[in-house]
Structures are given as C-alpha cells and as structure tokens.
Scaffold this active site. Sequence first.
Site, PDB file in Angstrom:
ATOM      1  N   SER A 123      26.302 -55.554 -56.339  1.00 30.25           N
ATOM      2  CA  SER A 123      26.733 -56.509 -55.182  1.00 30.25           C
ATOM      3  C   SER A 123      25.743 -56.326 -53.929  1.00 30.25           C
ATOM      4  CB  SER A 123      28.144 -56.353 -55.161  1.00 30.25           C
ATOM      5  OG  SER A 123      28.451 -55.097 -54.679  1.00 30.25           O
TER       6      SER A 123
ATOM      7  N   SER B 189      18.465 -59.595 -53.785  1.00 32.18           N
ATOM      8  CA  SER B 189      17.186 -59.967 -53.367  1.00 32.18           C
ATOM      9  C   SER B 189      16.419 -60.103 -54.598  1.00 32.18           C
ATOM     10  CB  SER B 189      16.310 -58.946 -52.681  1.00 32.18           C
ATOM     11  OG  SER B 189      16.170 -57.658 -53.068  1.00 32.18           O
TER      12      SER B 189
ATOM     13  N   CYS C 173      22.710 -66.300 -47.789  1.00 37.45           N
ATOM     14  CA  CYS C 173      21.569 -66.767 -48.623  1.00 37.45           C
ATOM     15  C   CYS C 173      21.221 -68.470 -48.579  1.00 37.45           C
ATOM     16  CB  CYS C 173      21.915 -66.539 -50.307  1.00 37.45           C
ATOM     17  SG  CYS C 173      23.684 -66.834 -50.508  1.00 37.45           S
TER      18      CYS C 173
ATOM     19  N   GLU D 176      21.986 -64.149 -58.817  1.00 37.33           N
ATOM     20  CA  GLU D 176      21.875 -65.222 -57.637  1.00 37.33           C
ATOM     21  C   GLU D 176      21.045 -64.571 -56.859  1.00 37.33           C
ATOM     22  OE1 GLU D 176      22.462 -68.098 -58.180  1.00 37.33           O
ATOM     23  OE2 GLU D 176      23.670 -67.763 -60.160  1.00 37.33           O
TER      24      GLU D 176
ATOM     25  N   LYS E 131      28.012 -51.073 -58.931  1.00 39.55           N
ATOM     26  CA  LYS E 131      27.498 -50.810 -57.843  1.00 39.55           C
ATOM     27  C   LYS E 131      27.714 -51.446 -56.664  1.00 39.55           C
ATOM     28  CE  LYS E 131      23.613 -50.283 -55.739  1.00 39.55           C
ATOM     29  NZ  LYS E 131      24.255 -49.717 -54.584  1.00 39.55           N
TER      30      LYS E 131
HETATM   31  P1  NAD Z   1      19.339 -56.250 -52.206  1.00 40.23           P
HETATM   32  O1  NAD Z   1      18.719 -56.768 -53.570  1.00 40.23           O
HETATM   33  O2  NAD Z   1      18.596 -55.348 -51.305  1.00 40.23           O
HETATM   34  O3  NAD Z   1      20.633 -55.247 -52.806  1.00 40.23           O
HETATM   35  C1  NAD Z   1      21.405 -55.816 -53.702  1.00 40.23           C
HETATM   36  C2  NAD Z   1      22.259 -54.689 -54.376  1.00 40.23           C
HETATM   37  O4  NAD Z   1      21.162 -54.295 -55.373  1.00 40.23           O
HETATM   38  C3  NAD Z   1      22.747 -53.659 -53.449  1.00 40.23           C
HETATM   39  O5  NAD Z   1      23.937 -53.131 -54.158  1.00 40.23           O
HETATM   40  C4  NAD Z   1      21.631 -52.518 -53.850  1.00 40.23           C
HETATM   41  O6  NAD Z   1      22.008 -51.225 -53.388  1.00 40.23           O
HETATM   42  C5  NAD Z   1      21.246 -52.975 -55.119  1.00 40.23           C
HETATM   43  N1  NAD Z   1      19.934 -52.267 -55.456  1.00 40.23           N
HETATM   44  C6  NAD Z   1      18.699 -52.149 -54.871  1.00 40.23           C
HETATM   45  N2  NAD Z   1      17.881 -51.631 -55.862  1.00 40.23           N
HETATM   46  C7  NAD Z   1      18.412 -51.515 -56.934  1.00 40.23           C
HETATM   47  C8  NAD Z   1      17.901 -51.017 -58.307  1.00 40.23           C
HETATM   48  N3  NAD Z   1      16.661 -50.789 -58.373  1.00 40.23           N
HETATM   49  N4  NAD Z   1      18.884 -51.075 -59.306  1.00 40.23           N
HETATM   50  C9  NAD Z   1      20.235 -51.510 -59.125  1.00 40.23           C
HETATM   51  N5  NAD Z   1      20.485 -51.821 -57.799  1.00 40.23           N
HETATM   52  C10 NAD Z   1      19.882 -51.945 -56.872  1.00 40.23           C
HETATM   53  O7  NAD Z   1      20.076 -57.391 -51.505  1.00 40.23           O
HETATM   54  P2  NAD Z   1      20.901 -57.555 -50.216  1.00 40.23           P
HETATM   55  O8  NAD Z   1      19.908 -56.929 -49.067  1.00 40.23           O
HETATM   56  O9  NAD Z   1      22.180 -56.713 -50.453  1.00 40.23           O
HETATM   57  O10 NAD Z   1      21.391 -58.977 -50.086  1.00 40.23           O
HETATM   58  C11 NAD Z   1      20.547 -59.886 -49.404  1.00 40.23           C
HETATM   59  C12 NAD Z   1      19.775 -60.712 -50.718  1.00 40.23           C
HETATM   60  O11 NAD Z   1      20.765 -61.291 -51.661  1.00 40.23           O
HETATM   61  C13 NAD Z   1      18.974 -62.034 -50.039  1.00 40.23           C
HETATM   62  O12 NAD Z   1      17.708 -62.089 -50.680  1.00 40.23           O
HETATM   63  C14 NAD Z   1      19.994 -63.058 -50.355  1.00 40.23           C
HETATM   64  O13 NAD Z   1      19.366 -64.448 -50.304  1.00 40.23           O
HETATM   65  C15 NAD Z   1      20.489 -62.580 -51.668  1.00 40.23           C
HETATM   66  N6  NAD Z   1      21.699 -63.373 -51.791  1.00 40.23           N
HETATM   67  C16 NAD Z   1      21.845 -64.512 -52.596  1.00 40.23           C
HETATM   68  C17 NAD Z   1      23.005 -65.292 -52.919  1.00 40.23           C
HETATM   69  C18 NAD Z   1      23.120 -66.308 -54.007  1.00 40.23           C
HETATM   70  O14 NAD Z   1      24.098 -66.763 -53.986  1.00 40.23           O
HETATM   71  N7  NAD Z   1      21.944 -66.881 -54.340  1.00 40.23           N
HETATM   72  C19 NAD Z   1      24.145 -64.625 -52.329  1.00 40.23           C
HETATM   73  C20 NAD Z   1      24.113 -63.600 -51.426  1.00 40.23           C
HETATM   74  C21 NAD Z   1      23.022 -63.176 -51.273  1.00 40.23           C
END
Ligand code: NAD
Length: 543
Positions: free
Chosen positions: A187, A266, A327, A293, A212
């Site tokens: 998440s 992301s 997002c 997403e 996670k």
């Molecule tokens: P992020 O990708 O940095 O982190 C998301 C999750 O992934 C976190 O729990 C993080 O700890 C985990 N993570 C990171 N590297 C990982 C790996 N190698 N393996 C497993 N898990 C890992 O994103 P964020 O900064 O938390 O959120 C922002 C992003 O989310 C933006 O790009 C935003 O556009 C997107 N977002 C999209 C939507 C949608 O519905 N499209 C909704 C909310 C956020």
Amino acid sequence: MNNSTFQFSVPENSPALSYASGSLEREQLKSELKRQEEEQTEIPLIIGGREIRTGRFAEVVMPCDHSRILARCHLAGEKEAEMAIEAALRAKAEWSALSWVERASIQLKAAELVSTRYRPVINAATMLGQAKNVFQAEIDAACETIDYLRYNAYFASQIYAVQPRSLMDQLNRVEYRPLEGFVFTVSPFNFTAIASNLNMSVALMGNTTVWKPSTTALLSNYHLMRIFMEAGLPPGVVNFIPGRGAELSGRVLSHRELAGIHFTGSNSTFHQLWRGVAGRVADYRSYPRLVGETGGKDFIFAHASAEAEAVATAIVRGSFEYQGQKCSAPSRAYIPRSLWPRIREIIIEMLKRVRVGDVRDFGNFMNAVIDEKAFDRIMGYINAARSSPDVEIVFGGGGDKSTGYFIQPTVLRVSDPKYATMQEEIFGPVMSLFVYEDSMFEETLRLCDDTSPYALTGAVFIRDRYAFIKACQILRYAAGNFYINDKPTGAMVGLQPFGGARASGTNDKAGGPLNLQRWINPRTIKETFIPPTSFEYPFMAET
Ligand code: NAD
C-alpha cells in the site's frame, strides 16, 4: 448452516462530518490528536493474529514537525515475511470455506467501528502521520474506508448471484472460488482508505493476504489492522509486516503460492514487482494476478467557453489539496489565451489566502509533504524551473524544511508544452500551465493526449456542447476518470469507480465490482442428469 440467499442493498456514501467550531466531533478529534502526539506508540508486526517484536525499529515522525516521534515500529525481515506467508496459507482453508455472508459481516462491522468509536482515532493518526488536514483525513480515513467496506459487501452479493442458465437435462453452476495461494498487498502512503481496501477487498472474496504497509503511513495503518481484528477478522487472514519493500518482496515473490499482487503506488515499484514475477513465471502454481494502480499526470483542459471562476477554483482545490499528493491531483493545465488574464488573476487572489502549516492548526488549507525525500524531489523541479528560460513562476516557489516539510503552492507557466513539469509526475503542490491560442483547440487536445505516458484523471471545462463532444473523442484514452466541469480529484466509491490505464495502471477500478472479480477463480460445474451410454451418433447409421 444458514442456507438463505442473501443480497446486500446499495449503501449510502458515508457523509463527511463538518468539524465546525463548537461541534462534538471537533472536540473529540482535538483530544485524540493530543493523546496520540503525546503517546509514543510501539507498533509490532501482526502475523497469524500474534504481535511480533523484532527489535529492529523505524521511527514514525510527523511530517509537519519532524522532530516529533509519534511511534516506533518493529520491522520485518525475510524470516518474518516467510512467517507471514505461512500464516496466510494456514488461515486460508477455514477462511475460504466460510460463507461469504459471514466474511461480509466482518467487513460491515469494521465499517461501523470506523464510523463510530474509531473515527477520531483513524483521523488523528492520518492527520499526524500523513499530514492531512482534518477535512482531507475525514474524506479519506473515515468516509472512503467506510464506503469501500460497505460497497464491497454489496458488489460481492451481486457477483455471487450471477449464475449460468441450465437446460432440462442438466444443471449448471459457477462456484466463485478464491485464488489458490496468498495475495501480496503493498500500500502507498497517501490514502488510509486504499491501505484498507487493498486488503479487505481481497479478503472479502475468500483470500488471505501478506500486507506490506508504507513506511510513511504506519500509524494509521496499524490502527486499521487493529480495527480489522476487533471486527472479528480471524488470525492470519491479513498479516501486517512493515519493513523494507525490496527485502520483503524478494522473499514473497519467490514463493510458489503467490496468487496475486494488489498494489497501489509508484510506477518504479510496480515495475520491480512485475519484473520479479515475470522472471519466475514458470515457478508459480498459478499465473499471479497483477493489479496495480500507479502514477498520474492529471490535467485540466479549459475551452474558451469555460467559466473562468470554475477553472481557477478547480486548479486551486485540485492541485493543492493534500499538497498535490493525490494520484488524481491535476498538475498540468491548458488554458485558452482569451481566458488566461482572468484565470491568472483569480488563482493569484485565491492562493494569497491559502495558509500552509501544521495540521493541528485547523485554519491551514495545506500542510507538509510526506518526507524529506519528497521535499527535495519537489524543490528540485521548482528550482530547475526557476532557472529555465521556458518557465515563469506565476505564484509560490518557496519551501522550508526546518520544522516540517512545507512547500508553497506553486504555479508555473511554461512556454514549451512538453517541458518536464508538463510530462513527469512530481507528486507535490506544483501546477504547470500552458496557454494556447483559442483557434488551436483541437491541436491542443491532441497535445494533451500525447504529452504524458499516464492516463489517470483529467477534466475539461467547457460550455459549448459541440466542442465538448470533440474533447471527449480526442481525449478518449487520456484518462480513466474523466470529469466535465469539475476538478479531477475526489472520486467517491460506488459513484466514480477509480483507476487509469496506459502508465497509470491496470485499471481494475477500485471501488467497483471489476476489482473484486480479480480476486476470484471461478469453477464451472455442469451436472448431467441422464448421461449417454453409447458413443455412436445418429449420423453414423448408413440407412
Ligand atoms: P511507492 O511506490 O514509493 O510505495 C508504495 C509501496 O511500495 C510502499 O509500501 C513502499 O514501501 C513499497 N515498496 C517500495 N519499493 C518496493 C519494493 N521493491 N518491493 C515491494 N514494495 C516496495 O509509492 P508512494 O510514494 O507510497 O505513493 C505515491 C505513488 O502512488 C504516486 O506515484 C501516486 O500516483 C501513486 N498512487 C496511485 C493511485 C492510483 O489509484 N492510481 C492511488 C494512490 C497513489
């Protein structure tokens, strides 16, 4: 066993409370904020319903006041990831055999707990830990979480009710089995409701999860986990393992029983997860379902027939609420030259009244961005823009991270419509505008469609119906959630199912039945009443 066929009715969306001065909810929330900021919570892992303390810690700080430690969280490593997978697999048999109505009942109880007893708790944790003001916390952590839980029970009842036709000599059925194995849920920081939904939608359909959570949303996510358990979620159905993503996913993705990934975050993280699965694709028992997403470069497109005040308001609310960290937040706009002077004037007048500061001061419209890494990334874009001949800073441009990670709402006017801030996701309070000639409406719609790899949300402001039809046609694939005369944020569960395609994700529409269908593995059963006893067909007889 209760053998009734049950239908949940369409729920009402949870109304947002006002938190107006003197209201009971404001008073309760203020005292909960005080309690949480004074108490340093210790957050354990929760695996198989048991609290696990590893002694390896991460500190949870307030983005608005980063010297304040809200919680210390134990971190999982590979060993705990393995334990969580085993717990999820152990819990699976009983959970998936339970009537879906019982599973829905637990979800509805969780919704009720969030709606009542835990509303101030989950809102305060989201405000302090993720830097949302009271309104942003209320519409996310309270309302949207509740709506996901209630609507999903209703959507599940619709899915389970769909059965194929039978004939006189046969009975046909579809059994909606959960996936085989466990689901990995990952998440993001920016919505407490998404963290809830990534797990509970999957669990509702009879699956178990290894979760996670984001390291910058741990306080609210821990409270969610406790609420799920208080609602009656049995041990092992959701297993909460905070930790380093790369370390945990290495263990999880290499497990043969991985049935799916439910991800929001992301693009770069989703790519890592997808590659991790692709590289092992022959090793899994089933092809894992990948639901992700991801990012956005959401737009506002104004036509010359638009109302200037409405466009300016959508820019100010859409781009700067929650510091542009939704997002769906618009971060590029296309404005016709004829409207630009008036829109510019209104935006500046409104932004002069926007206050940026701590969430505990309810007068602040904007608060801090999530952490130092985000602050530095966003300021990097702003500083590059300041020294670019292609950009005029219309408003803002300042930032200060001495106490909290505060960035002013920033509006850039670019002369090159393909300048970096028109194409890349910044995920902060930065809106880039391109002013186009009124006569170039169609060409600029095509430019809007082509400029970014994303296709999450977009809005057109337009009163001319013929021009509106043209915009709908040209921008058909530019956004999964498309708005007409409204800002492109604030989708509501059940009313505007959410998600985008292209680089914005798999578009499985959270908050709708399409998402739930990704977590089932249907079995068709045909029963023949009188089976044939000869292999020969009539056409085989010579006379
Ligand atoms: P992020 O990708 O940095 O982190 C998301 C999750 O992934 C976190 O729990 C993080 O700890 C985990 N993570 C990171 N590297 C990982 C790996 N190698 N393996 C497993 N898990 C890992 O994103 P964020 O900064 O938390 O959120 C922002 C992003 O989310 C933006 O790009 C935003 O556009 C997107 N977002 C999209 C939507 C949608 O519905 N499209 C909704 C909310 C956020």
